[in-house]
Design an enzyme around this catalytic site. Structure first.
Site, PDB file in Angstrom:
ATOM      1  N   GLY A 137       0.833  -1.123   0.144  1.00 10.89           N
ATOM      2  CA  GLY A 137       0.015  -0.059  -0.036  1.00 10.89           C
ATOM      3  C   GLY A 137       1.046   1.281  -0.182  1.00 10.89           C
ATOM      4  O   GLY A 137       2.174   1.088   0.277  1.00 10.89           O
ATOM      5  N   CYS A 138       0.256   2.357  -0.118  1.00 12.21           N
ATOM      6  CA  CYS A 138       1.032   3.750  -0.514  1.00 12.21           C
ATOM      7  C   CYS A 138       1.540   4.171   0.891  1.00 12.21           C
ATOM      8  O   CYS A 138       2.686   4.155   1.173  1.00 12.21           O
ATOM      9  CB  CYS A 138       0.198   4.742  -0.882  1.00 12.21           C
ATOM     10  SG  CYS A 138      -1.466   4.912  -0.221  1.00 12.21           S
ATOM     11  N   TYR A 139       0.670   4.066   1.863  1.00 15.80           N
ATOM     12  CA  TYR A 139       1.009   4.674   3.212  1.00 15.80           C
ATOM     13  C   TYR A 139       2.053   3.525   3.774  1.00 15.80           C
ATOM     14  O   TYR A 139       3.246   4.089   4.479  1.00 15.80           O
ATOM     15  CB  TYR A 139      -0.205   4.556   4.224  1.00 15.80           C
ATOM     16  CG  TYR A 139      -0.987   5.662   4.165  1.00 15.80           C
ATOM     17  CD1 TYR A 139      -0.595   7.201   4.176  1.00 15.80           C
ATOM     18  CD2 TYR A 139      -2.342   5.724   3.914  1.00 15.80           C
ATOM     19  CE1 TYR A 139      -1.542   8.132   4.004  1.00 15.80           C
ATOM     20  CE2 TYR A 139      -3.303   6.653   3.692  1.00 15.80           C
ATOM     21  CZ  TYR A 139      -2.864   7.831   3.867  1.00 15.80           C
ATOM     22  OH  TYR A 139      -3.699   9.000   3.775  1.00 15.80           O
TER      23      TYR A 139
END
Length: 354
Positions: free
Chosen positions: A155-157
């Protein structure tokens, strides 16, 4: 589907109409070793890709097709830029045909099926394939990625938090209190995807800045699972995501309390040494304050290490483009490694300014 190293990689994309899908198209259309062979969308079946995304005119001549028409099993690798649950439903058939899989959703990110089912509200369709899948954060799992048949693209985070904290936790490091870690993260609205949603309407998101998911966000268990692998034990993490009024970009501010016995550590040198050979990780000079615009449309991730007044609080600032290093660029980086190519192939775009 066997792949000859001297031929172009035949690539299919399932779910080519969202932001991560079109970002994959942008990157792969410029990749020197890729042949785009299929892009699927049930809703847009028959529509030329360039009609939906005019930035791809002259670059992508394919039209969207249904998965049934796309012959995905003829591809060397298939990217899934789809909602959660789609990739795992097709994984068995594709793997049986020798096709490798890179999923940009969460189907192969969490190794614990009970955790996946609790957060994503669906049973996992193929726990056996999940067990062999690799978490595709190259800078932490390079060897495993190179041998993988199935990649769960991070995921991005999690990408920013894990790369920002890894030097403090890995290899038995006892540098910070692992029970009081804080990740204060901000993302542009493209991170929410292209679907129609009130919270991302212009009138809602513009000139506005808000927290969300404070009581629980799906990326929290993903971050925690990987941090615990790095630390070799339980960690305590407070994770607070925010939505900021910009399209692309992510800024994560990470806080860690330095252990008394580690107060003499040169943390700037620690980070510089850890990432010295990482093509896409830039540890900025001491005292730097990174800006998201410096990574826009690039696969770079920049880190700045701060220690206010030389005290016992370490602050790590991490920036990336959430659609590139935080999603599609990272997926292409994984593909490069899986097929024995230089990690930077097709990914050396310079960030755009202003």
């Amino acid at each position: 589907m066997a792949h000859a190293s001297n031929s172009r990689i035949k690539v299919g994309i399932v779910g080519g109409t969202g932001y991560t899908g079109v970002e994959l198209l942008r990157l792969l259309s410029q990749h020197p070793h890729v042949e785009l062979t299929a892009i699927t969308s049930r809703k847009e079946d028959g529509l030329p890709v360039a009609d939906m995304y005019p930035n791809l005119r002259g670059r992508v001549s394919l039209a969207f097709s249904t998965p049934e028409k796309a012959n995905l099993a003829d591809c060397d690798v298939v990217f899934f830029a789809t909602p959660h649950g789609v990739a795992m439903a097709q994984a068995q058939e594709l793997l049986a045909a020798g096709t490798r899989i890179i999923d940009l959703a969460a189907d192969f990110r969490l190794q614990d099926t009970a955790t996946f089912e609790r957060w994503y509200k669906m049973p996992h369709a193929c726990p056996d394939i999940l067990a062999e899948s690799v978490y595709g954060l190259v800078e932490l799992n390079r060897e495993a990625v190179s041998k993988a048949r199935v990649i769960g693209n991070p995921g991005c985070y999690p990408t920013t938090v894990l790369l920002g904290l890894a030097p403090l936790l890995e290899n038995g490091a006892a540098l910070v209190d692992t029970q009081t870690l804080i990740a204060d993260c901000k993302s542009g609205v493209s991170g929410a995807g292209r679907k129609a949603e009130v919270s991302t309407l212009f009138s809602e998101a513009s000139d506005n800045f808000k927290a969300y998911g404070v009581a629980g966000h799906r990326h929290h268990p993903e971050i925690s699972e990987q941090l615990e692998k790095l630390a070799g034990g339980k960690v305590g993490l407070t994770f607070v995501p925010h939505l900021v009024p910009m399209i692309r970009g992510m800024f994560s501010t990470l806080y860690a309390r330095i252990r008394p016995e580690a107060l003499g550590t040169d943390f700037q040198a620690l980070y510089e040494k850890r990432y010295a050979d990482e093509h896409f990780i830039d540890v900025m000079p001491a005292g730097s304050l990174p800006e998201t615009r410096s990574v826009r449309a690039s696969n770079n991730l920049r880190i700045a290490v701060q220690r206010p007044n030389g005290g016992d609080l370490l602050i790590v600032l991490v920036i990336q483009d959430n659609l590139v290093k935080g999603a599609s660029g990272q997926a292409v980086q994984n593909m490069n490694l899986m097929f024995g190519l230089p990690e930077s192939a097709g990914l050396d775009q310079v960030a755009i300014l202003p």
